[in-house]
Design an enzyme around this catalytic site. Structure first.
Site, mmCIF file in Angstrom:
data_model
loop_
_atom_site.group_PDB
_atom_site.id
_atom_site.type_symbol
_atom_site.label_atom_id
_atom_site.label_comp_id
_atom_site.label_asym_id
_atom_site.label_seq_id
_atom_site.Cartn_x
_atom_site.Cartn_y
_atom_site.Cartn_z
ATOM 1 N N ASP A 5 0.796 -1.126 -0.238
ATOM 2 C CA ASP A 5 0.441 -0.188 -0.385
ATOM 3 C C ASP A 5 0.820 1.383 -0.206
ATOM 4 O O ASP A 5 2.324 1.382 0.123
ATOM 5 C CB ASP A 5 -0.899 0.228 1.167
ATOM 6 C CG ASP A 5 -2.162 0.820 0.824
ATOM 7 O OD1 ASP A 5 -2.015 1.689 0.110
ATOM 8 O OD2 ASP A 5 -3.378 0.835 1.674
ATOM 9 N N LYS A 6 0.401 2.342 -0.221
ATOM 10 C CA LYS A 6 0.971 3.629 -0.400
ATOM 11 C C LYS A 6 2.097 3.970 1.090
ATOM 12 O O LYS A 6 1.432 3.418 2.892
ATOM 13 C CB LYS A 6 -0.242 5.007 0.404
ATOM 14 C CG LYS A 6 0.064 6.690 0.150
ATOM 15 C CD LYS A 6 -0.711 7.015 0.323
ATOM 16 C CE LYS A 6 -0.041 9.476 0.347
ATOM 17 N NZ LYS A 6 -1.078 9.764 0.495
#
Length: 451
Positions: free
Chosen positions: A171-172
């Site tokens: 994820d980010k």
């Protein structure tokens, strides 16, 4: 003499003397023009042919209009299917009206399936997977591979052309030390040249030939993540401490280890992800181990510890929520009973730790290595030759970023202040109908390793 006259709705008997009148009436009923009596047969046929030609011309015009509409619709669909990260307007302007040259068999590049070992620092990137308009790890990787002809133009536009697959979709802000990607590549590869065109926080360490059907995600049987954080995160919530001088004691460290052990085994983690209920079979995950290292001091003088979790697979935000609850229990914001309840059918309000310290450390392929690693054709996916290079990269770009960010911005210190805002009690259930209708979010939550 009588004849039978048939009409649409009834049958009528008329005298034979009226036969001519009946035939004339029948001709009119079938659409024969009265002028047939006055004109010759040739003239009538000429008029009929003229009308037929007019009708055919009209049909041709209608067909041409319809074909043009269909072609426009198809062109619009093709434009919609084009990848958004390609500047097609510039691409089409440069191409002009030139046609694609005939394919030359000599230009064909023989490609084989490879496993590619990649490391990256996730700071300033919106995750691993390509996302139009957003800077991602895959976008940088694909641009470099296209430049060095590791992939074709079609492979750049559509990753499925190269059979591309990643072991975990981070994820980010999440980093990876040993991410594995599988794809088809040419037999001659220059890794050093490729890395020169990649940002310094992204590196390809090695590629290894694998079996034709190898899939880096499906054939991975375990994954190990680490979460590195300042030790003051585990300080008692009633205790006042100095950010830089805090040192965790043995009692508190042992409490951390005991809480982490409660996660081990096969359990239902529906409370540790998004939009998943207790009865969903995919909510059950197997955690092989969850440990905590001994504390160490960073160059900035702050004490850190590293949590290490190994499991078959993980759901969206699962590890960050597991760490978040472990911190809350150790600090005294809640008790271990909350963790026990979180693994039952109850839906609880749980905190989620920041993404900065999370790192995909290792992807395990024990089953693949046991089956193909000693067949004389394929090497086991252990990457021992690259271990020193990998450790240096992780320490220089990933851990250094974590230490520096925590020292300057103090995200963990800000986050632990929000732990008292959580109730750690039941919250409103998410309706099953909403979960079923939101296919996009549900699919992402079902995807393995979305951390």
């Amino acid at each position: 003499m009588l004849i039978v006259k048939r009409t649409i709705n009834f049958i009528k008997v008329v005298p034979a003397s009226h036969q001519y009148t009946f035939l004339l009436h029948k001709g009119r009923t079938l659409g024969t023009q009265p002028a047939l009596q006055r004109k010759g047969f040739a003239a009538a046929m000429s008029e009929a042919l003229d009308r037929l030609e007019q009708e055919e011309a009209q049909k041709r015009i209608e067909r041409a209009t319809m074909d043009e509409t269909i072609n426009v619709t198809k062109q619009q669909k093709r434009l919609l299917k084009r990848r958004k990260w390609v500047d097609w307007k510039t691409h089409d302007e440069e191409a002009g009206d030139t046609k694609r040259p005939a394919f030359d068999p000599a230009d064909r590049v023989k490609r084989k399936k490879y496993a590619m070992l990649v490391g990256y620092c996730g700071a300033n990137y919106f995750g691993m997977q390509r996302n139009p308009g957003m800077p991602t790890i895959e976008e940088e990787l694909f641009k470099a591979m296209l430049k060095h002809k590791w992939i074709s133009d079609k492979g750049f536009e559509a990753a499925q052309v190269t059979c591309f697959q990643r072991a975990a979709r981070t994820d980010k802000g999440v980093s990876a030390g040993r991410q594995i990607c599988s794809l088809k590549l040419p037999e001659t590869l220059d890794i050093k040249a490729l890395n020169e065109d990649l940002p310094e926080q992204i590196r390809v360490f090695a590629v290894e030939r694998v079996t034709k059907g190898f899939n880096s995600k499906d054939q991975c049987n375990a994954r190990t993540y680490t979460y590195t954080l300042p030790s003051f995160a585990f300080a008692d919530h009633m205790q006042k401490f100095d950010f830089e001088s805090y040192r965790i004691d043995e009692v508190q460290l042992q409490k951390v280890k005991e809480v982490l052990e409660m996660y081990e085994g096969t359990k239902n983690f529906h409370n540790f992800t998004s939009r998943k209920n207790f009865h969903d079979p995919s909510a059950k995950r197997f955690i092989m181990s969850f440990t905590c290292t001994e504390p160490f001091t960073t160059p900035q003088g702050i004490e850190f510890v590293t949590l290490k979790v190994k499991g078959q697979s993980f759901m969206l935000h699962q590890i960050r929520k597991m760490v978040g609850l472990a911190i809350a229990i150790t600090r005294g914001n809640t008790t271990a009973t909350t963790l026990e309840r979180a693994l039952t059918e109850e839906r609880l309000d749980l905190p989620m730790a920041p993404g900065l310290g999370l790192v995909l450390d290792t992807v395990h392929y024990e089953r693949y290595n046991n089956r193909y690693g000693s067949d004389g054709i394929h090497a086991p996916l252990l990457w021992t030759k690259q271990e020193d290079e990998i450790k240096e990269f992780i320490e220089r770009y990933i851990y250094a970023n974590i230490y520096e960010t925590e020292h300057k911005e103090r995200p963990m210190l800000e986050w632990i202040e929000t732990l008292s805002l959580h109730s750690y009690e039941r919250r409103e259930e998410i309706q099953t109908e909403v979960i079923k209708n939101d296919d996009t979010v549900k699919k992402r939550c079902d995807d393995e390793d979305d951390e």
